[in-house]
Design a protein around this motif. Sequence first.
Motif, PDB file in Angstrom:
ATOM      1  N   MET A   1       0.845  -1.206   0.000  1.00 28.56           N
ATOM      2  CA  MET A   1       0.000   0.000   0.000  1.00 28.56           C
ATOM      3  C   MET A   1       0.878   1.252   0.000  1.00 28.56           C
TER       4      MET A   1
ATOM      5  N   GLU B   1       2.690   1.538  -3.469  1.00 30.35           N
ATOM      6  CA  GLU B   1       1.763   1.982  -4.526  1.00 30.35           C
ATOM      7  C   GLU B   1       1.118   3.326  -4.209  1.00 30.35           C
TER       8      GLU B   1
ATOM      9  N   ALA C   1      -1.261   3.921  -2.245  1.00 28.07           N
ATOM     10  CA  ALA C   1      -2.655   3.586  -2.541  1.00 28.07           C
ATOM     11  C   ALA C   1      -3.692   4.503  -1.886  1.00 28.07           C
TER      12      ALA C   1
ATOM     13  N   SER D   1      -9.917   5.173  -4.629  1.00 26.22           N
ATOM     14  CA  SER D   1      -8.549   4.665  -4.846  1.00 26.22           C
ATOM     15  C   SER D   1      -8.520   3.205  -5.286  1.00 26.22           C
TER      16      SER D   1
ATOM     17  N   ARG E   1      -5.548   1.688  -7.384  1.00 26.29           N
ATOM     18  CA  ARG E   1      -4.267   1.568  -6.681  1.00 26.29           C
ATOM     19  C   ARG E   1      -4.340   0.494  -5.598  1.00 26.29           C
ATOM     20  N   ILE E   2      -5.496   0.324  -4.993  1.00 29.64           N
ATOM     21  CA  ILE E   2      -5.658  -0.740  -3.997  1.00 29.64           C
ATOM     22  C   ILE E   2      -5.523  -2.103  -4.688  1.00 29.64           C
TER      23      ILE E   2
ATOM     24  N   LYS F   1      -3.757  -2.706  -7.392  1.00 33.83           N
ATOM     25  CA  LYS F   1      -2.325  -2.878  -7.674  1.00 33.83           C
ATOM     26  C   LYS F   1      -1.566  -3.278  -6.416  1.00 33.83           C
ATOM     27  N   ALA F   2      -1.932  -2.698  -5.294  1.00 29.46           N
ATOM     28  CA  ALA F   2      -1.232  -3.000  -4.032  1.00 29.46           C
ATOM     29  C   ALA F   2      -1.449  -4.460  -3.642  1.00 29.46           C
TER      30      ALA F   2
END
Length: 169
Positions: free
Chosen positions: A102, A105, A107, A149, A152-153, A155-156
């Motif tokens: 997190m 990224e 996030a 978000s 991005r979450i 991706k994390a």
Amino acid sequence: MAEEVTIRVNEQVATLAVDRDTPLLYVLTNELRLQGPRFGCGLAQCGSCSVLLDGVEIRSCVTPVGAVEGKQVTTLEGLPALYARQRNLARAPALHPLQRAMIDEQAPQCGYCYNGMIIKGSELLSRKPQPSEREIREAMNGHLCRCGSYPRIMKAIQLASRFMAEERP
Ligand code: FES
Ligand code: FES
């Protein structure tokens, strides 16, 4: 009516004089002074109050404290130690891989959903270390991020999965 309730939180045992119907969230924040779980909706709708109960995510805002006696509650604070036990690591890392991811990224924005996203994401990764995008979406479905978000979450969680694959217990 207040009575003695004994709960186990992050491997610590606490005996408290509380009404058994008191929401677990209030006990965690007001009595035990933990700062991971947060009050959001109070209606089991957002996930900001999430904790793990015997490794499974629950909404602590609607869970009576009396219902968790005899079970293990894990909050964000206890997540690295739980992770070490789950993975048979010699010692607990400073952060759970999803917490690291997190940060990497970047996030969260306001961070209000961060607790629930980490708790739910960690639950998913504990039973499915290499989740597909669809599995991540399904697992995280009940967690709201008011800042939007979500990409991005996602991706994390994928990055945390890679961290776990590279790790040697
Ligand atoms: S505060 Fe518990 S789900 Fe929203
Ligand atoms: S980062 Fe603000 S609610 Fe998710």
